[in-house]
Design an enzyme around this catalytic site. Structure first.
Site, mmCIF file in Angstrom:
data_model
loop_
_atom_site.group_PDB
_atom_site.id
_atom_site.type_symbol
_atom_site.label_atom_id
_atom_site.label_comp_id
_atom_site.label_asym_id
_atom_site.label_seq_id
_atom_site.Cartn_x
_atom_site.Cartn_y
_atom_site.Cartn_z
ATOM 1 N N HIS A 121 0.859 -1.182 0.000
ATOM 2 C CA HIS A 121 0.000 0.000 0.000
ATOM 3 C C HIS A 121 0.900 1.238 0.000
ATOM 4 C CE1 HIS A 121 -2.821 2.929 1.758
ATOM 5 N NE2 HIS A 121 -3.793 2.100 1.453
ATOM 6 N N ASP A 198 2.841 -4.384 8.273
ATOM 7 C CA ASP A 198 1.654 -3.546 8.113
ATOM 8 C C ASP A 198 0.442 -4.458 8.298
ATOM 9 O OD1 ASP A 198 -0.578 -2.333 7.085
ATOM 10 O OD2 ASP A 198 0.355 -1.715 5.203
ATOM 11 N N GLN A 201 -4.746 -4.949 7.205
ATOM 12 C CA GLN A 201 -5.746 -5.913 6.723
ATOM 13 C C GLN A 201 -5.711 -7.231 7.487
ATOM 14 O OE1 GLN A 201 -8.088 -5.040 4.780
ATOM 15 N NE2 GLN A 201 -7.272 -3.177 3.867
ATOM 16 N N LYS A 224 -10.715 -0.037 10.539
ATOM 17 C CA LYS A 224 -10.944 -1.239 9.724
ATOM 18 C C LYS A 224 -11.389 -2.413 10.595
ATOM 19 C CE LYS A 224 -7.402 0.070 6.363
ATOM 20 N NZ LYS A 224 -8.092 0.485 5.139
ATOM 21 N N CYS A 362 -4.657 2.451 -3.722
ATOM 22 C CA CYS A 362 -3.409 2.966 -3.136
ATOM 23 C C CYS A 362 -2.248 2.003 -3.391
ATOM 24 C CB CYS A 362 -3.547 3.226 -1.636
ATOM 25 S SG CYS A 362 -4.793 4.441 -1.260
HETATM 26 N N1 PMP Z 1 -1.845 -0.596 4.597
HETATM 27 C C1 PMP Z 1 -2.817 -1.365 4.102
HETATM 28 C C2 PMP Z 1 -2.503 -2.777 3.677
HETATM 29 C C3 PMP Z 1 -4.108 -0.842 3.990
HETATM 30 O O1 PMP Z 1 -5.092 -1.601 3.479
HETATM 31 C C4 PMP Z 1 -4.361 0.487 4.410
HETATM 32 C C5 PMP Z 1 -5.735 1.097 4.293
HETATM 33 N N2 PMP Z 1 -6.327 0.969 3.032
HETATM 34 C C6 PMP Z 1 -3.304 1.230 4.937
HETATM 35 C C7 PMP Z 1 -2.061 0.656 5.019
HETATM 36 C C8 PMP Z 1 -3.500 2.639 5.414
HETATM 37 O O2 PMP Z 1 -4.359 2.659 6.511
HETATM 38 P P1 PMP Z 1 -4.952 4.036 7.058
HETATM 39 O O3 PMP Z 1 -5.541 4.734 5.867
HETATM 40 O O4 PMP Z 1 -5.993 3.604 8.035
HETATM 41 O O5 PMP Z 1 -3.848 4.791 7.671
#
Ligand code: PMP
Length: 407
Positions: A121, A198, A201, A224, A362
Site C-alpha cells: 500500500h 503492516d 488488513q 478497519k 493505493c
Molecule cells: N496498509 C494497508 C494494507 C491498507 O489496506 C491500508 C488502508 N487501506 C493502509 C495501510 C493505510 O491505513 P490508514 O488509511 O488507516 O492509515
C-alpha cells in the site's frame, strides 16, 4: 457465531440504498461500527469527557483510566509483552510514518538498505521512499511473481547485511494474500535487520500474536476493525521504541522543559505529543472487546469461508479476472470484468445496493505490475453473509447484461 445476532449490532446495515437492501462489501477500506462502539463513545462524551494525564479532578482521572485501559486492551489483542509497547497513532499511515522517520534516522547510515515489496500500500511505500532519501539509504524491492506475490527465496536474495529495515503487509489489500511474515522476520533478523509488518488488513480478521511472529513493529488502524476513524496502533518492541526519537514535540510528551533543552517521557508517551486521541482510543477498546467476545478465531473462519465462497462464484463468470493466487486468501477479492471499467462496475453495483471499491487501491506499482489502471474489490467482514455475495453476483450479472446491451 450467530450471524443474525452479529448483524443486529450494526444499525447502518438496516438501510436501503437505491431502494435495495444495503450490501456493504467495502470493509477493507473501512468497517462498520457496532452499537457497542457507538455507545462507548456516547458514554465517554456524556459522562467522562476531560483531558488525560494532567488533571487531578475526577473526570480527568476517569478519562485517563479509560484511555490507558484501551492501551492495555490493544496490547492484549496482539499479545504484546507490555502496554508500554503500544503507541496510539492516527492509524496505520501515521504509525508507519513514525517508524520510517524516526527508526530509520536511528539506525540507517548512507549506503544502508531498506527492503520492501511493490505489493505494498502507498502508506507502506512512500514513508520509506522519503526516509531512504533523507538518510542516503537504498530502497530495494523484493521482486514480484506474475501473480503479484513474492517468494521467500527472492526475499533471501534481496535482504543483505546492509539491510537495516524490512517492511511488508501481513495481508495485501489488493490480493488478499497472507504473506509469510514469520519466515520473513527470521530472514530479516538473520541479517540484523528489523521488520515492520503492516497489519491494516490482518488485525481485523485474524488473531495476531506479535511475539509469535517475532516482528519488531506491527501497525494497524482502528477504523478497519469496527473502531472509529482517527485511531490506530504502532506496536514496537520496547528496546526499539527506546532508540527512537519523537517526531512531534509539545505538550503531554515532556518530562522537563528548559528554555533551550528539554527531555521527554518514556515510550510510548513520548510519541503522543499534544492532547491524544482519547475518544478514539476508548472506541478502539470497545471494538476490541466486541471482537474478542465473538472470538477472533470465529471471525477468521467466517471471513475465510465467505471469501472462498465469493471466489468460487466469481470464478464461474466468463471474462472475469481475479488477481492474486487462489490460496492464502483472506477477506477480499479483487477482479476486473473484460472491457468494463471497474468504476462503471462499481457504479452499476451501487444501483443494486452493493458497495464495492474501484480504483488503484493505493497500490499503483502493483497495478502497473498487472498492467491494469484499476480494479474492483469486494471485501468481507463478520457481518457479511453468503446472501450478500449472492446479491453481488446477481448485480454483477445485471452489469454484464447492461454492458452487453450497449454493444
Ligand atoms: N496498509 C494497508 C494494507 C491498507 O489496506 C491500508 C488502508 N487501506 C493502509 C495501510 C493505510 O491505513 P490508514 O488509511 O488507516 O492509515
Amino acid at each position: 457465531m450467530n450471524i443474525s445476532d452479529v448483524r443486529a449490532q450494526f444499525p447502518i446495515l438496516k438501510q436501503k440504498v437505491h431502494g435495495q437492501p444495503l450490501v456493504y462489501l467495502d470493509s477493507a477500506a473501512s468497517a462498520q461500527k457496532p452499537v457497542q462502539v457507538i455507545e462507548a463513545l456516547k458514554h465517554y462524551y456524556e459522562n467522562d469527557n476531560a483531558n488525560v494525564h494532567r488533571g487531578v479532578h475526577t473526570l480527568g482521572a476517569r478519562a485517563t483510566d479509560a484511555y490507558e485501559g484501551a492501551r492495555v486492551k490493544a496490547a492484549r489483542f496482539i499479545h504484546a509483552k507490555s502496554e508500554r509497547e503500544i503507541v496510539f497513532t492516527r492509524g496505520t499511515t501515521s504509525a508507519i510514518n513514525l517508524v520510517a522517520y524516526s527508526y530509520t534516522r536511528a539506525v540507517c547510515q548512507e549506503g544502508d538498505e531498506i527492503v520492501i515489496s511493490a505489493m505494498e500500500h502507498h502508506s507502506n511505500l512512500l514513508p520509506w521512499q522519503q526516509a531512504a532519501k533523507a538518510v542516503g539509504a537504498q530502497l530495494k524491492y523484493i521482486p514480484l511473481q506474475p501473480d503479484g506475490t513474492f517468494t521467500l527465496e527472492d526475499a533471501e536474495r534481496t535482504i543483505t547485511s546492509r539491510t537495516k529495515i524490512v517492511a511488508t503487509s501481513h495481508i495485501s489489500n489488493v490480493l488478499g494474500v497472507a504473506n509469510p511474515v514469520k519466515q520473513l522476520a527470521a530472514i530479516a533478523h538473520k541479517h540484523g535487520a528489523a521488520i515492520l509488518i503492516d497489519g491494516a488488513q490482518s488485525a481485523p480478521h485474524i488473531k495476531v500474536d506479535v511475539q509469535e511472529l517475532d516482528c519488531d513493529f506491527y501497525t494497524f488502524s482502528g477504523h478497519k476493525m469496527c473502531a472509529p476513524t482517527g485511531i490506530g496502533v504502532l506496536y514496537g518492541k520496547k528496546a526499539l521504541l527506546d532508540r527512537m526519537e519523537p517526531a512531534e514535540f509539545g505538550g503531554e510528551m515532556i518530562d522537563h522543559v528548559d528554555l533551550h533543552h528539554s527531555s521527554w517521557k518514556e515510550a510510548p508517551w513520548k510519541f503522543e505529543g499534544g492532547t491524544p486521541i482519547i475518544a478514539g482510543a476508548i472506541g478502539l477498546g470497545a471494538a476490541i472487546d466486541f471482537l474478542e467476545e465473538i472470538g477472533m478465531d470465529n471471525i477468521a473462519e467466517h471471513d475465510r469461508k465467505l471469501t472462498a465462497y465469493a471466489v468460487e462464484r466469481l470464478n464461474r463468470v466468463d471474462g472475469l479476472t481475479i488477481y492474486g493466487p487462489e490460496d492464502r486468501r483472506m477477506g477480499l477479492v479483487t477482479f476486473n470484468l473484460n472491457d468494463v471499467h471497474p468504476h462503471d462496475v462499481a457504479t452499476v453495483l451501487d444501483n443494486y445496493g452493493v458497495a464495492v471499491r474501484a480504483g488503484h487501491h493505493c497500490c499503483q506499482p502493483l497495478m502497473r505490475h498487472f498492467q491494469a489502471a484499476a480494479t474492483a474489490r469486494a471485501s468481507f467482514y463478520l457481518y457479511n453473509t453468503e446472501e450478500d455475495i449472492d446479491r453481488l453476483m446477481f448485480a454483477l450479472h445485471k452489469t454484464i447484461q447492461y454492458f452487453d446491451d450497449q454493444e
